[in-house]
Motif scaffolding. Structure first.
Motif, PDB file in Angstrom:
ATOM      1  N   ARG A  67     -16.676   6.003  36.248  1.00 49.02           N
ATOM      2  CA  ARG A  67     -15.336   6.336  36.716  1.00 49.02           C
ATOM      3  C   ARG A  67     -15.083   7.836  36.579  1.00 49.02           C
ATOM      4  NH1 ARG A  67     -10.249   6.993  34.345  1.00 49.02           N
ATOM      5  NH2 ARG A  67     -11.173   6.877  32.288  1.00 49.02           N
ATOM      6  N   ILE A  68     -15.467   8.383  35.422  1.00 50.44           N
ATOM      7  CA  ILE A  68     -15.218   9.800  35.165  1.00 50.44           C
ATOM      8  C   ILE A  68     -16.188  10.685  35.944  1.00 50.44           C
ATOM      9  CG2 ILE A  68     -15.279  11.569  33.347  1.00 50.44           C
ATOM     10  CD1 ILE A  68     -14.273   9.336  31.432  1.00 50.44           C
ATOM     11  N   ALA A  69     -17.440  10.234  36.078  1.00 55.12           N
ATOM     12  CA  ALA A  69     -18.454  11.086  36.709  1.00 55.12           C
ATOM     13  C   ALA A  69     -18.393  11.041  38.230  1.00 55.12           C
ATOM     14  CB  ALA A  69     -19.844  10.670  36.244  1.00 55.12           C
ATOM     15  N   CYS A  70     -17.777  10.029  38.796  1.00 56.13           N
ATOM     16  CA  CYS A  70     -17.782   9.840  40.251  1.00 56.13           C
ATOM     17  C   CYS A  70     -17.449  11.148  40.971  1.00 56.13           C
ATOM     18  CB  CYS A  70     -16.794   8.755  40.665  1.00 56.13           C
ATOM     19  SG  CYS A  70     -16.663   8.593  42.455  1.00 56.13           S
ATOM     20  N   GLU A  71     -18.390  11.591  41.764  1.00 58.65           N
ATOM     21  CA  GLU A  71     -18.249  12.892  42.430  1.00 58.65           C
ATOM     22  C   GLU A  71     -16.963  12.968  43.237  1.00 58.65           C
ATOM     23  OE1 GLU A  71     -21.671  14.647  44.708  1.00 58.65           O
ATOM     24  OE2 GLU A  71     -20.164  14.611  46.300  1.00 58.65           O
ATOM     25  N   ARG A  72     -16.649  11.873  43.919  1.00 57.84           N
ATOM     26  CA  ARG A  72     -15.499  11.889  44.827  1.00 57.84           C
ATOM     27  C   ARG A  72     -14.226  11.367  44.154  1.00 57.84           C
ATOM     28  NH1 ARG A  72     -16.889  14.588  49.670  1.00 57.84           N
ATOM     29  NH2 ARG A  72     -18.947  15.185  48.979  1.00 57.84           N
ATOM     30  N   GLN A  73     -14.315  11.125  42.857  1.00 54.33           N
ATOM     31  CA  GLN A  73     -13.152  10.575  42.129  1.00 54.33           C
ATOM     32  C   GLN A  73     -12.576   9.375  42.880  1.00 54.33           C
ATOM     33  OE1 GLN A  73     -11.685  11.937  39.003  1.00 54.33           O
ATOM     34  NE2 GLN A  73     -13.813  12.560  39.040  1.00 54.33           N
TER      35      GLN A  73
ATOM     36  N   VAL B 170       1.077   6.766  32.906  1.00 52.66           N
ATOM     37  CA  VAL B 170       2.428   7.307  32.680  1.00 52.66           C
ATOM     38  C   VAL B 170       2.454   8.827  32.718  1.00 52.66           C
ATOM     39  CG1 VAL B 170       3.619   5.441  31.507  1.00 52.66           C
ATOM     40  CG2 VAL B 170       2.111   6.919  30.190  1.00 52.66           C
ATOM     41  N   GLY B 171       1.342   9.417  33.145  1.00 54.81           N
ATOM     42  CA  GLY B 171       1.347  10.861  33.354  1.00 54.81           C
ATOM     43  C   GLY B 171       1.276  11.685  32.085  1.00 54.81           C
ATOM     44  N   LEU B 172       0.875  11.047  30.963  1.00 51.70           N
ATOM     45  CA  LEU B 172       0.754  11.823  29.737  1.00 51.70           C
ATOM     46  C   LEU B 172      -0.566  12.575  29.712  1.00 51.70           C
ATOM     47  CD1 LEU B 172       2.194   9.334  27.120  1.00 51.70           C
ATOM     48  CD2 LEU B 172       3.196  11.466  27.910  1.00 51.70           C
ATOM     49  N   ARG B 173      -1.484  12.139  30.590  1.00 58.98           N
ATOM     50  CA  ARG B 173      -2.778  12.816  30.553  1.00 58.98           C
ATOM     51  C   ARG B 173      -3.362  12.964  31.944  1.00 58.98           C
ATOM     52  NH1 ARG B 173      -7.290   9.964  26.945  1.00 58.98           N
ATOM     53  NH2 ARG B 173      -8.886   9.555  28.448  1.00 58.98           N
ATOM     54  N   ASN B 174      -4.143  14.009  32.132  1.00 59.29           N
ATOM     55  CA  ASN B 174      -4.797  14.248  33.412  1.00 59.29           C
ATOM     56  C   ASN B 174      -6.117  13.495  33.459  1.00 59.29           C
ATOM     57  OD1 ASN B 174      -2.765  16.074  34.019  1.00 59.29           O
ATOM     58  ND2 ASN B 174      -3.881  17.729  32.980  1.00 59.29           N
ATOM     59  N   ASN B 175      -6.785  13.598  34.587  1.00 58.45           N
ATOM     60  CA  ASN B 175      -8.131  13.044  34.677  1.00 58.45           C
ATOM     61  C   ASN B 175      -9.039  13.709  33.656  1.00 58.45           C
ATOM     62  OD1 ASN B 175      -7.939  11.147  36.634  1.00 58.45           O
ATOM     63  ND2 ASN B 175      -8.385  12.553  38.319  1.00 58.45           N
ATOM     64  N   ILE B 176      -9.953  12.940  33.101  1.00 58.21           N
ATOM     65  CA  ILE B 176     -10.926  13.520  32.178  1.00 58.21           C
ATOM     66  C   ILE B 176     -12.080  14.058  33.021  1.00 58.21           C
ATOM     67  CG2 ILE B 176     -12.362  13.072  30.164  1.00 58.21           C
ATOM     68  CD1 ILE B 176     -10.786  10.546  29.703  1.00 58.21           C
ATOM     69  N   SER B 177     -12.649  15.178  32.604  1.00 61.05           N
ATOM     70  CA  SER B 177     -13.764  15.730  33.362  1.00 61.05           C
ATOM     71  C   SER B 177     -15.094  15.295  32.736  1.00 61.05           C
ATOM     72  CB  SER B 177     -13.636  17.257  33.391  1.00 61.05           C
ATOM     73  OG  SER B 177     -14.808  17.865  32.936  1.00 61.05           O
ATOM     74  N   PRO B 178     -16.158  15.228  33.553  1.00 54.60           N
ATOM     75  CA  PRO B 178     -17.478  14.850  33.023  1.00 54.60           C
ATOM     76  C   PRO B 178     -17.988  15.830  31.965  1.00 54.60           C
ATOM     77  CG  PRO B 178     -17.495  14.884  35.431  1.00 54.60           C
ATOM     78  CD  PRO B 178     -16.188  15.442  35.011  1.00 54.60           C
ATOM     79  N   LEU B 241     -21.714  13.920  30.273  1.00 56.60           N
ATOM     80  CA  LEU B 241     -22.015  13.322  31.572  1.00 56.60           C
ATOM     81  C   LEU B 241     -22.597  14.332  32.555  1.00 56.60           C
ATOM     82  CD1 LEU B 241     -18.949  10.959  32.137  1.00 56.60           C
ATOM     83  CD2 LEU B 241     -21.197  10.411  31.190  1.00 56.60           C
ATOM     84  N   ASN B 242     -22.066  15.568  32.525  1.00 61.73           N
ATOM     85  CA  ASN B 242     -22.542  16.543  33.511  1.00 61.73           C
ATOM     86  C   ASN B 242     -24.037  16.820  33.351  1.00 61.73           C
ATOM     87  OD1 ASN B 242     -21.628  18.036  31.043  1.00 61.73           O
ATOM     88  ND2 ASN B 242     -22.547  19.733  32.158  1.00 61.73           N
ATOM     89  N   GLU B 243     -24.543  16.755  32.104  1.00 59.35           N
ATOM     90  CA  GLU B 243     -25.969  17.015  31.877  1.00 59.35           C
ATOM     91  C   GLU B 243     -26.838  15.995  32.609  1.00 59.35           C
ATOM     92  OE1 GLU B 243     -27.137  19.584  30.533  1.00 59.35           O
ATOM     93  OE2 GLU B 243     -25.926  20.269  28.831  1.00 59.35           O
ATOM     94  N   LEU B 244     -26.392  14.746  32.588  1.00 56.77           N
ATOM     95  CA  LEU B 244     -27.196  13.688  33.218  1.00 56.77           C
ATOM     96  C   LEU B 244     -27.255  13.886  34.722  1.00 56.77           C
ATOM     97  CD1 LEU B 244     -25.777  10.732  31.130  1.00 56.77           C
ATOM     98  CD2 LEU B 244     -28.088  11.674  30.960  1.00 56.77           C
ATOM     99  N   VAL B 245     -26.092  14.222  35.290  1.00 54.63           N
ATOM    100  CA  VAL B 245     -26.043  14.407  36.737  1.00 54.63           C
ATOM    101  C   VAL B 245     -26.863  15.641  37.125  1.00 54.63           C
ATOM    102  CG1 VAL B 245     -24.535  14.680  38.733  1.00 54.63           C
ATOM    103  CG2 VAL B 245     -23.770  13.322  36.777  1.00 54.63           C
ATOM    104  N   GLU B 246     -26.684  16.735  36.350  1.00 55.86           N
ATOM    105  CA  GLU B 246     -27.412  17.966  36.683  1.00 55.86           C
ATOM    106  C   GLU B 246     -28.917  17.810  36.498  1.00 55.86           C
ATOM    107  OE1 GLU B 246     -25.396  20.932  34.304  1.00 55.86           O
ATOM    108  OE2 GLU B 246     -23.526  20.490  35.373  1.00 55.86           O
TER     109      GLU B 246
END
Ligand SMILES: Cc1cc2nc3c(=O)[nH]c(=O)nc-3n(C[C@H](O)[C@H](O)[C@H](O)COP(=O)(O)OP(=O)(O)OC[C@H]3O[C@@H](n4cnc5c(N)ncnc54)[C@H](O)[C@@H]3O)c2cc1C
Ligand code: SF4
Ligand code: SF4
Lengths: 91, 435
Positions: A67-73, B170-178, B241-246
């Motif tokens: 869910r978090i990694a999905c490129e296109r969110q 409820v808008g207390l938090r934004n999307n989490i980044s990889p 997560l970004n390490e795995l994708v990269e």
């Protein structure tokens, strides 16, 4: 040991419907196919021939990485119903 | 006002944060419902891991008498793994120092025990129930919506873990980044108690916590771990997560490779896999924390990104934040005021305690590690191993030449600007920690 053999050790009650809903159109134009790398249960496979994401949702460990990694969110993701999904014996 | 399905406080999530919060409220004689999506508390939860005695005693003072504990950790080991070699440090605490202690546990047993205790003290526990949404009235949180029913309360505490879909709703938090979460994979491997004690230099129920840098994750932002249990060891790793994708690599492939490292393989040799599992770790720290409260709602534990990844602490921050949220709820119930203003006491309590102090101390850690992972978790661990190889090799080359050669090699394989950046970042990190 293959990932499938590892997954045999996990107790799980799969639902009849998938709780993971990729957006097919966006998956086609997604460069990274990030979900196929981050998933610890190898749930996602990119089917090149049919340009389609295969989702083995029964194996899902409910971690949320895809869910978090999905490129296109764009990955529709919910928890399985309360009676379904993984049930770790140890955790 | 609705009277059916109504209670004073609803806590979502029966992990350490939620249980600590609910039991704090129940002990004061107030009504609290704890909702957990698993069939029992812990059935969806995974960690390394060890729980820390002192913070746990603040919630369950006598837990050591009856909780399902595996081993009492006395050895803390650190290894810098090269491709094939390794440099290790080991610290053994031989004092009977009760406060310094941690215990290895299995979450599906330990969380379940905590939830049972909480029920005995008056918490109403509802399991197998996913909270799907929060109910709002004029912007205030007034209840929760589950698969089947709606429940109403004066205050809702979100302790729903790292994914916290509800905080987002409820808008207390934004999307989490990889970049801000690590995926962790773990295997529990069955081994005889005697073998464990021999291989890890332990006696009886003593345990060892082993942290692994490098190895299959050389240059990546990731860490490996081994914990000893009574008749098994837990081995795993966490990698952002970004390490795995990269790097186009899967987390279990990294773990397989880590298990084959010459320094690790003998520790788990002839073991049998009991269970494979996976879980996210919130790593972003202080800079990624959501708003911790709003009208009618507070957020605790992993849902609020409260993990100190430098020290592998999470359950303690979860328990303490849960407790503070519980105490704040009690105060609000007395005042009959559930507005953000009253609930802001929660933030104050956290600021005064180690929870936010520590998270602030390490606020730059992730930025530094992301920008320098290739050097701090790749180049330097390898170089340290190279140093020891040079230091221990007896080869009739004069020592002075060898030392000079080693120092020269650092300047040869790293350009001065990179070395300067390494130094600068290390300074930034240390300054952030000590200032
Ligand atoms: C691999 C790994 C190693 C770790 N090692 C350590 C360690 O050694 N020591 C340490 O102290 N910490 C460690 N941590 C961190 C620690 O596990 C967490 O910080 C801690 O569990 C957070 O507690 P919590 O109660 O906030 O969240 P969780 O423990 O995640 O609990 C959240 C609960 O909410 C439930 N839930 C979620 N959504 C809903 C919903 N919508 N409705 C109903 N229920 C819901 C979940 O099922 C779960 O039971 C580790 C973490 C990982 C992943
Ligand atoms: S990362 Fe997202 S968009 Fe890309 S293939 Fe996976 S689900 Fe589809
Ligand atoms: S939630 Fe985790 S285990 Fe399930 S599909 Fe996504 S990445 Fe895989």
């Amino acid at each position: 040991m293959s990932i499938d053999e590892k997954l045999f050790t996990v107790k799980s009650v799969p639902d009849k419907v998938s709780h993971l809903k990729p957006e097919a159109g966006l998956c086609c134009i997604c460069d990274s196919k990030a979900c196929t790398y981050v998933c610890p249960a190898n749930v996602y496979e990119w089917d090149k021939e049919n340009e389609k994401l295969i989702v083995n949702y029964e194996n899902c460990l409910e971690c949320g990485a895809c869910r978090i990694a999905c490129e296109r969110q764009s990955l529709g993701w919910e928890y399985p119903k309360g009676t379904k999904g993984v049930k770790f014996k140890l955790g | 006002m609705r009277t059916e399905n109504r209670t004073e406080v609803i806590v979502v999530g029966g992990g350490p944060a939620g249980i600590a919060c609910a039991v704090t409220i129940a002990r004061a004689g107030r009504e609290v419902i704890l909702i957990e999506r698993g069939s029992f508390s812990g059935s969806k939860n995974v960690f390394g891991g060890a729980i820390y005695a002192k913070p746990t005693r603040e919630i369950f003072p006598d837990f050591e008498k009856t909780a399902p504990l595996e081993r009492k950790n006395v050895i803390h080991k650190y290894a810098l793994l090269g491709d094939e070699d390794a440099t290790e440090i080991s610290y053994r605490n031989n004092e009977d120092d009760n406060d310094a202690v941690s215990y290895s546990v299995f979450r599906s047993k330990f969380d379940r025990w905590m939830a049972d205790e909480a029920e005995k003290e008056g918490v109403i526990l509802i399991t197998e129930t996913v909270v799907e949404d929060l109910i709002l009235d004029d912007g205030r949180v007034v209840g929760v919506k589950t698969e089947l029913e709606e429940y109403y309360a004066n205050i809702v505490v979100l302790a729903d873990g790292v994914n916290s879909l509800l905080a987002k709703k409820v808008g207390l938090r934004n999307n989490i980044s990889p970049y801000d979460v690590a995926i962790s994979v773990k295997e529990v491997i069955k081994l005889d108690k005697d073998k464990i004690n021999d291989r890890f230099h332990l006696r009886d129920d003593e345990g060892c916590v082993y942290q692994l840098f490098g190895g299959s994750m050389l240059g990546m932002l990731g860490l490996g771990f081994i914990y000893t249990n009574k008749d098994s060891v837990s081995i795993g790793l966490g990698v952002t997560l970004n390490e795995l994708v990269e790097n186009k690599i899967k987390p279990y492939e990294l773990l397989d490779k880590l298990k084959q490292h010459p320094s690790i393989a003998p520790l788990i040799k002839d073991g049998e896999l009991l269970e494979y599992s996976a879980h996210l770790i919130p790593e972003g720290g202080y800079k990624c924390m959501p708003d911790l409260f709003a009208d009618g709602v507070m957020i605790a534990g992993d849902a609020a990104m409260m993990v100190n990844n430098m020290h592998w602490e999470g359950t303690n921050l979860a328990m303490m934040s849960g407790k503070f949220a519980g105490e704040t709820a009690l105060h609000a119930l007395l005042e009959k005021d559930y507005t953000a203003e009253t609930l802001s006491h929660y933030q104050e309590r956290l600021e005064q305690s180690f929870v936010l102090k520590d998270l602030k101390t390490y606020k730059d850690l992730m930025d530094v590690m992301h920008s320098r992972s290739a050097s701090f978790l790749g180049y330097f661990p390898q170089k340290i191993n190279e140093f020891f190889k040079m230091f221990t090799t007896v080869d009739s080359i004069p020592k002075k030449e060898k030392y000079r050669g080693f120092i020269k090699s650092i300047f040869n394989d790293r350009n001065p600007l990179e070395l300067f950046k390494d130094g600068g970042n290390l300074f930034k990190l240390l300054w952030g920690i000590l200032k």
